[in-house]
Design a protein around this motif. Structure first.
Motif, PDB file in Angstrom:
ATOM      1  N   ARG A 114       0.836  -1.209   0.000  1.00 47.24           N
ATOM      2  CA  ARG A 114       0.000   0.000   0.000  1.00 47.24           C
ATOM      3  C   ARG A 114       0.874   1.263   0.000  1.00 47.24           C
ATOM      4  NH1 ARG A 114      -5.122   1.824  -1.086  1.00 47.24           N
ATOM      5  NH2 ARG A 114      -5.173   3.900  -0.226  1.00 47.24           N
ATOM      6  N   GLN A 117       2.132   1.713  -3.454  1.00 46.09           N
ATOM      7  CA  GLN A 117       1.016   2.170  -4.287  1.00 46.09           C
ATOM      8  C   GLN A 117       0.754   3.662  -4.067  1.00 46.09           C
ATOM      9  OE1 GLN A 117      -2.562  -0.014  -3.525  1.00 46.09           O
ATOM     10  NE2 GLN A 117      -3.799   1.218  -4.909  1.00 46.09           N
ATOM     11  N   ASP A 118       0.798   4.116  -2.821  1.00 45.28           N
ATOM     12  CA  ASP A 118       0.580   5.532  -2.525  1.00 45.28           C
ATOM     13  C   ASP A 118       1.677   6.407  -3.115  1.00 45.28           C
ATOM     14  OD1 ASP A 118      -1.753   4.979  -1.205  1.00 45.28           O
ATOM     15  OD2 ASP A 118      -0.894   5.120   0.812  1.00 45.28           O
TER      16      ASP A 118
END
Length: 155
Positions: A114, A117-118
């Motif tokens: 995550r 991804q950010d």
């Protein structure tokens, strides 16, 4: 052993079971009966103040007054700096060149997929430690996001 009493003692309970009043009327009637019997006494507390914020003496219904008004009228908008798309595209390009997916890269730098991804989408708040971990894992120099200028407070 004749001096010991082994009989059970029922403390605080009467022989008949207590029935809890169900309606508001029953509660009031029971309270009135207890007052009449002398089992309940009520007294007014001297100098018992209520909740100041409930009554409110200030212009906004609070006892704080001017300070609360200043906070409520605050119009300054704060923005947190985000990692730009240039950093995200550079991370994505280096990652695909090494034939890694987001989960593999995250595992290699001890972060979650995550987080990767950010950063790639430009939504992450830039952290120099994570960026340096990414640089070491990918073997490339990543573009650093520009530092936000600090505003001076006018007194």
């Amino acid at each position: 052993m004749n001096h010991q009493d082994w009989n059970p003692v029922n403390v605080g309970k009467s022989g008949k079971p207590y029935v809890k009043p169900q309606t508001e009327g029953e509660k009031k009637a029971e309270l009135q009966k207890a007052k009449a019997d002398g089992k309940v006494s009520t007294e007014q507390r001297a100098f018992a103040g209520g909740n100041k914020s409930a009554s409110g003496h200030g212009p906004m219904g609070t006892s704080a007054g001017a300070a609360a008004r200043r906070i409520a009228e605050e119009t300054e908008v704060f923005k947190t700096q985000r990692a730009g798309l240039t950093l995200g595209k550079a991370i994505m390009q280096a990652r695909t060149d090494k034939k890694m997916n987001q989960k593999d890269l995250g595992t290699k730098i001890n972060e979650t997929a995550r987080v990767i991804q950010d950063y790639e989408s430009g939504k992450a708040v830039p952290n120099p430690q994570i960026i340096s971990k990414l640089e070491r894992a990918l073997g490339v120099k990543l573009p650093r996001p520009p530092k936000a200028p600090k505003k001076k407070l006018d007194d």
